[in-house]
Write a protein that holds these residues in place. Sequence first.
Motif, short mmCIF file in Angstrom:
data_model
loop_
_atom_site.label_atom_id
_atom_site.label_comp_id
_atom_site.label_asym_id
_atom_site.label_seq_id
_atom_site.Cartn_x
_atom_site.Cartn_y
_atom_site.Cartn_z
N LEU A 160 0.99 8.62 9.98
CA LEU A 160 0.96 10.04 9.60
C LEU A 160 0.37 10.90 10.71
O LEU A 160 0.77 12.05 10.91
CB LEU A 160 0.12 10.19 8.33
N LEU A 161 -0.58 10.33 11.47
CA LEU A 161 -1.22 11.07 12.56
C LEU A 161 -0.33 11.19 13.80
O LEU A 161 -0.44 12.15 14.57
CB LEU A 161 -2.51 10.37 12.95
N LYS A 162 0.54 10.22 13.98
CA LYS A 162 1.32 10.12 15.22
C LYS A 162 2.09 11.40 15.58
O LYS A 162 2.07 11.83 16.74
CB LYS A 162 2.27 8.92 15.14
N ARG A 198 0.83 -1.20 0.00
CA ARG A 198 0.00 0.00 0.00
C ARG A 198 0.86 1.26 0.00
O ARG A 198 1.87 1.33 0.70
CB ARG A 198 -0.91 0.01 1.23
N PRO A 199 0.45 2.28 -0.77
CA PRO A 199 1.20 3.53 -0.75
C PRO A 199 1.01 4.26 0.57
O PRO A 199 0.04 4.03 1.30
CB PRO A 199 0.57 4.32 -1.90
N THR A 200 1.96 5.14 0.86
CA THR A 200 1.80 6.04 2.00
C THR A 200 0.96 7.23 1.54
O THR A 200 0.25 7.16 0.53
CB THR A 200 3.16 6.49 2.54
N TYR A 201 1.05 8.34 2.25
CA TYR A 201 0.22 9.50 1.96
C TYR A 201 1.11 10.72 1.73
O TYR A 201 2.21 10.81 2.28
CB TYR A 201 -0.75 9.74 3.11
N PRO A 202 0.65 11.67 0.90
CA PRO A 202 1.49 12.83 0.59
C PRO A 202 1.72 13.71 1.82
O PRO A 202 0.86 13.81 2.70
CB PRO A 202 0.68 13.58 -0.47
N GLU A 203 2.89 14.34 1.84
CA GLU A 203 3.23 15.20 2.99
C GLU A 203 2.21 16.33 3.16
O GLU A 203 1.92 16.74 4.28
CB GLU A 203 4.64 15.78 2.80
N ALA A 204 1.66 16.80 2.05
CA ALA A 204 0.69 17.90 2.13
C ALA A 204 -0.55 17.53 2.93
O ALA A 204 -1.26 18.41 3.43
CB ALA A 204 0.29 18.34 0.72
N VAL A 247 -7.91 12.08 18.81
CA VAL A 247 -8.13 11.56 17.45
C VAL A 247 -8.34 10.05 17.49
O VAL A 247 -7.59 9.33 18.18
CB VAL A 247 -6.94 11.91 16.54
N LEU A 248 -9.33 9.58 16.74
CA LEU A 248 -9.60 8.15 16.61
C LEU A 248 -9.46 7.78 15.13
O LEU A 248 -10.13 8.35 14.27
CB LEU A 248 -11.00 7.82 17.11
N ASP A 249 -8.56 6.82 14.86
CA ASP A 249 -8.37 6.30 13.50
C ASP A 249 -9.21 5.04 13.38
O ASP A 249 -8.89 4.00 13.97
CB ASP A 249 -6.88 6.00 13.26
N LEU A 250 -10.30 5.13 12.62
CA LEU A 250 -11.29 4.06 12.55
C LEU A 250 -11.07 3.20 11.30
O LEU A 250 -10.99 3.72 10.19
CB LEU A 250 -12.69 4.69 12.51
N GLY A 251 -10.96 1.89 11.50
CA GLY A 251 -10.59 1.01 10.40
C GLY A 251 -9.13 1.20 10.05
O GLY A 251 -8.76 1.34 8.90
N ALA A 252 -8.29 1.18 11.09
CA ALA A 252 -6.89 1.60 10.96
C ALA A 252 -6.01 0.62 10.20
O ALA A 252 -4.89 0.97 9.81
CB ALA A 252 -6.30 1.86 12.36
N GLY A 253 -6.48 -0.60 10.00
CA GLY A 253 -5.68 -1.56 9.25
C GLY A 253 -4.34 -1.83 9.91
O GLY A 253 -4.25 -2.07 11.11
N THR A 254 -3.28 -1.75 9.11
CA THR A 254 -1.93 -2.02 9.63
C THR A 254 -1.25 -0.78 10.16
O THR A 254 -0.11 -0.83 10.59
CB THR A 254 -1.06 -2.64 8.52
N GLY A 255 -1.94 0.38 10.11
CA GLY A 255 -1.39 1.60 10.70
C GLY A 255 -0.69 2.52 9.72
O GLY A 255 -0.02 3.46 10.14
N LYS A 256 -0.85 2.29 8.41
CA LYS A 256 -0.20 3.17 7.42
C LYS A 256 -0.60 4.63 7.63
O LYS A 256 0.24 5.53 7.62
CB LYS A 256 -0.58 2.74 6.01
#
Length: 256
Positions: free
Chosen positions: A59-61, A23-29, A46-55
């Motif tokens: 970014l939120l951390k 899976r791709p990561t997410y853009p810095e923007a 903040v709650l990450d819902l359906g977080a999967g493997t944490g990709k």
Amino acid sequence: MPPVHDAAQTGYSSQARTYTQGRPTYPEALSSWLRQKLLIDPQTRVLDLGAGTGKFTALLKPLTDRLVAVEPIAAMRGEFAKSLPGIEVLAGTAQAIPSPTASVDVVLCAQAFHWFADAQALAEIHRVLTPGGRLGLVWNVRDETVDWVAAITRIITPYEGDAPRFHKGQWRDAFDGSGFSAPELTCFEQSHVGSPETVIMNRILSVSFIASLAPADKAEVTRLLRELIQTHPALRGQETIAFPYQTQAYLSHRLG
């Protein structure tokens, strides 16, 4: 807990590690969007819902010290715990979030909302959000204006079945104006750079409805993807490629 769609339960359980790699990561923007539009600062809950493997959680951390993840599939939570051992990941679904009422300021769903987009899930998200809370929905969408990306879509689409998909647009039906404002879209360009094995094979074989296929069908998809890599002028003989995406980020405000 309410049931998880078979394609997600089977596919993501069997391909959790491939998912992490492909899976791709997410853009810095997107970090700026999270700070400026969703108003996330170090004290935001903040709650990450359906977080999967944490990709996406990764970014939120750096943005907040008050972060929790919810993921229904045990194999995905296992991969999450390996990559983000300092963040709590709870077993739960969108229809049964294991958090108290009005306990979070922001709920985020990355690559996930289409799986559970219904009135019950939105009511539960509404419950856990504080008044004035924000809901963010994020997807990395393949850029099918590129011909070889469109060819990949043609290979896998016949196997979709009834699996919920972002591109079908049915997730929008959950927003009827009663609990949340209409989602506002911001777009970002993104590329997943790596070997064809990583950014095409691992990525596509981790798609839920492909990962859950019978062995013969999965072998046929694998054959067609490898044939594309070996024959397409933009891919043939390339050690590294850039898989183009558009990251679509939606903001919705809790009403009432």
